[in-house]
Design a protein around this motif. Sequence first.
Motif, PDB file in Angstrom:
ATOM      1  N   GLN A 150       0.820  -1.221   0.000  1.00 37.48           N
ATOM      2  CA  GLN A 150       0.000   0.000   0.000  1.00 37.48           C
ATOM      3  C   GLN A 150       0.850   1.265   0.000  1.00 37.48           C
ATOM      4  O   GLN A 150       0.392   2.330   0.454  1.00 37.48           O
ATOM      5  CB  GLN A 150      -0.984   0.000   1.167  1.00 37.48           C
ATOM      6  CG  GLN A 150      -2.118  -1.003   0.922  1.00 37.48           C
ATOM      7  CD  GLN A 150      -3.255  -0.850   1.890  1.00 37.48           C
ATOM      8  OE1 GLN A 150      -3.027  -0.710   3.085  1.00 37.48           O
ATOM      9  NE2 GLN A 150      -4.479  -0.868   1.410  1.00 37.48           N
TER      10      GLN A 150
ATOM     11  N   ARG B  31       0.856  -9.670  -1.490  1.00 39.28           N
ATOM     12  CA  ARG B  31      -0.219  -9.247  -0.591  1.00 39.28           C
ATOM     13  C   ARG B  31       0.370  -8.781   0.736  1.00 39.28           C
ATOM     14  O   ARG B  31       1.196  -9.461   1.333  1.00 39.28           O
ATOM     15  CB  ARG B  31      -1.159 -10.434  -0.359  1.00 39.28           C
ATOM     16  CG  ARG B  31      -2.325 -10.106   0.561  1.00 39.28           C
ATOM     17  CD  ARG B  31      -3.169 -11.343   0.774  1.00 39.28           C
ATOM     18  NE  ARG B  31      -4.317 -11.076   1.614  1.00 39.28           N
ATOM     19  CZ  ARG B  31      -5.183 -12.000   2.001  1.00 39.28           C
ATOM     20  NH1 ARG B  31      -5.034 -13.250   1.603  1.00 39.28           N
ATOM     21  NH2 ARG B  31      -6.205 -11.692   2.778  1.00 39.28           N
TER      22      ARG B  31
ATOM     23  N   ALA C 286      -3.624  -7.309   4.606  1.00 40.33           N
ATOM     24  CA  ALA C 286      -4.485  -6.767   3.540  1.00 40.33           C
ATOM     25  C   ALA C 286      -5.602  -7.743   3.164  1.00 40.33           C
ATOM     26  O   ALA C 286      -5.380  -8.950   3.096  1.00 40.33           O
ATOM     27  CB  ALA C 286      -3.635  -6.461   2.309  1.00 40.33           C
ATOM     28  N   THR C 287      -6.769  -7.197   2.914  1.00 34.59           N
ATOM     29  CA  THR C 287      -7.857  -8.016   2.367  1.00 34.59           C
ATOM     30  C   THR C 287      -7.594  -8.214   0.869  1.00 34.59           C
ATOM     31  O   THR C 287      -6.781  -7.507   0.268  1.00 34.59           O
ATOM     32  CB  THR C 287      -9.216  -7.304   2.518  1.00 34.59           C
ATOM     33  OG1 THR C 287      -9.164  -6.097   1.735  1.00 34.59           O
ATOM     34  CG2 THR C 287      -9.520  -6.948   3.975  1.00 34.59           C
TER      35      THR C 287
ATOM     36  N   GLN D 207      -9.611  -7.449  -1.420  1.00 39.26           N
ATOM     37  CA  GLN D 207     -10.040  -6.235  -2.120  1.00 39.26           C
ATOM     38  C   GLN D 207      -8.932  -5.175  -2.089  1.00 39.26           C
ATOM     39  O   GLN D 207      -8.682  -4.490  -3.082  1.00 39.26           O
ATOM     40  CB  GLN D 207     -11.334  -5.684  -1.520  1.00 39.26           C
ATOM     41  CG  GLN D 207     -11.744  -4.391  -2.205  1.00 39.26           C
ATOM     42  CD  GLN D 207     -13.235  -4.113  -2.158  1.00 39.26           C
ATOM     43  OE1 GLN D 207     -14.058  -4.983  -2.401  1.00 39.26           O
ATOM     44  NE2 GLN D 207     -13.581  -2.894  -1.843  1.00 39.26           N
ATOM     45  N   GLU D 208      -8.247  -5.086  -0.946  1.00 33.77           N
ATOM     46  CA  GLU D 208      -7.133  -4.123  -0.870  1.00 33.77           C
ATOM     47  C   GLU D 208      -5.994  -4.522  -1.813  1.00 33.77           C
ATOM     48  O   GLU D 208      -5.374  -3.671  -2.451  1.00 33.77           O
ATOM     49  CB  GLU D 208      -6.624  -4.004   0.575  1.00 33.77           C
ATOM     50  CG  GLU D 208      -7.577  -3.195   1.448  1.00 33.77           C
ATOM     51  CD  GLU D 208      -7.358  -3.369   2.938  1.00 33.77           C
ATOM     52  OE1 GLU D 208      -7.890  -2.532   3.693  1.00 33.77           O
ATOM     53  OE2 GLU D 208      -6.698  -4.336   3.365  1.00 33.77           O
TER      54      GLU D 208
ATOM     55  N   MET E 207      -7.059  -3.494  -5.168  1.00 34.28           N
ATOM     56  CA  MET E 207      -6.986  -2.026  -5.327  1.00 34.28           C
ATOM     57  C   MET E 207      -5.541  -1.584  -5.557  1.00 34.28           C
ATOM     58  O   MET E 207      -5.286  -0.628  -6.293  1.00 34.28           O
ATOM     59  CB  MET E 207      -7.573  -1.312  -4.105  1.00 34.28           C
ATOM     60  CG  MET E 207      -9.087  -1.423  -3.972  1.00 34.28           C
ATOM     61  SD  MET E 207      -9.986  -1.040  -5.477  1.00 34.28           S
ATOM     62  CE  MET E 207      -9.699   0.713  -5.628  1.00 34.28           C
ATOM     63  N   SER E 208      -4.591  -2.293  -4.949  1.00 32.17           N
ATOM     64  CA  SER E 208      -3.176  -1.954  -5.182  1.00 32.17           C
ATOM     65  C   SER E 208      -2.787  -2.308  -6.612  1.00 32.17           C
ATOM     66  O   SER E 208      -2.053  -1.561  -7.261  1.00 32.17           O
ATOM     67  CB  SER E 208      -2.292  -2.675  -4.168  1.00 32.17           C
ATOM     68  OG  SER E 208      -2.536  -2.119  -2.894  1.00 32.17           O
TER      69      SER E 208
END
Length: 338
Positions: free
Chosen positions: A188, A208, A212-213, A215-216, A219-220
């Motif tokens: 992130q 990952r 982090a989920t 979805q996160e 998003m990255s």
Amino acid sequence: MIILLKKNADETQVENLKSLLKSKNIEPHVSKGSMQTLIGCVGDVAHIDPSLIEALDVVESVQRIQEPYKAANRKFHPEDSAIDCSGVKVGAGSFAVIAGPCSVESEEQIVGIARSVKAAGANLLRGGAFKPRTSPYSFQGLGADGLKMLSTAKRETGLGIVTELMDFRDIELFNDVDVIQIGARNMQNFNLLKEVGSYTKKPILLKRGMSATLQELLMSAEYIMASGNPNVILCERGIRTFETTLRNTLDLGVVPALRRLTHLPVVIDPSHATGYAYMVGPVAVAATAIGADGLIVEVHNDPPHAKCDGIQSQTPAAFAATMEKVLATRALVSSWEA
Ligand code: PEP
Ligand code: MN
């Protein structure tokens, strides 16, 4: 928003539609499938009236996408993406194994390990030159010298290089690197994601984050893709939970879950996920069986004396035995439906 086009849509009409979208600050992503062609729209679509688009001759239907990730979304790109890593394909039916030490320690070490992992069937060479370490007193990697040693190993074996970029100020040292790793701790670091995405179209191995989920993680990936680089490979390396017996907790269910959510390939890292060399083989085989598109495995010629992550590093012999089982498993289970 995705725009499904009519079958046999006329090329000029499609181009006109793309220009219309661009004039409204929307980036159109055309995805030609075997059944149907669609245009994924990236940008602020809130001000676009879907009924106006639907009224166009070439358009079959318009759908709004609920998820915040667009370019990474399987709805935008129904076919699996294969990412080309200097001739080694990952995804869409192509399986690749990345192997090598946690960190580059010397030319002799990296060239020797590169030769062994290549002989065992690995497709790409890993090795950290810039290492994200928890302690500032731990070995931080050989930096630019380490990258030169990786280049020597690449020349000697022909294996492409996968190595981590921690700081964008080092990017010019990465010319000979084939796949740029963004590590879990930087998943992130949005500025780094944007910088790397706009600077290069080289494949990015995005790990990952440890809390982090999915979805996160997506998003990255979206940050890199929205900046101009569509070549993202996702890497699951385990997350932090209350369990302390293993280094991290690996949920292999993320492989089918991500396959449904995204068209991007998914690689599993059984080394960081477990933290112990004896677990790496079985977990690598399980990851292969569940449909991962590849593996990234730490291998060291002398694990007890490794400068980093020796406990989880396989010896070249153990890696060769793992590769045999992985390839046999791959032959049995090559893909699962999304
Ligand atoms: C690594 O690959 O050596 C590494 C530091 O991985 P992660 O970012 O997953 O911890
Ligand atoms: Mn490591």
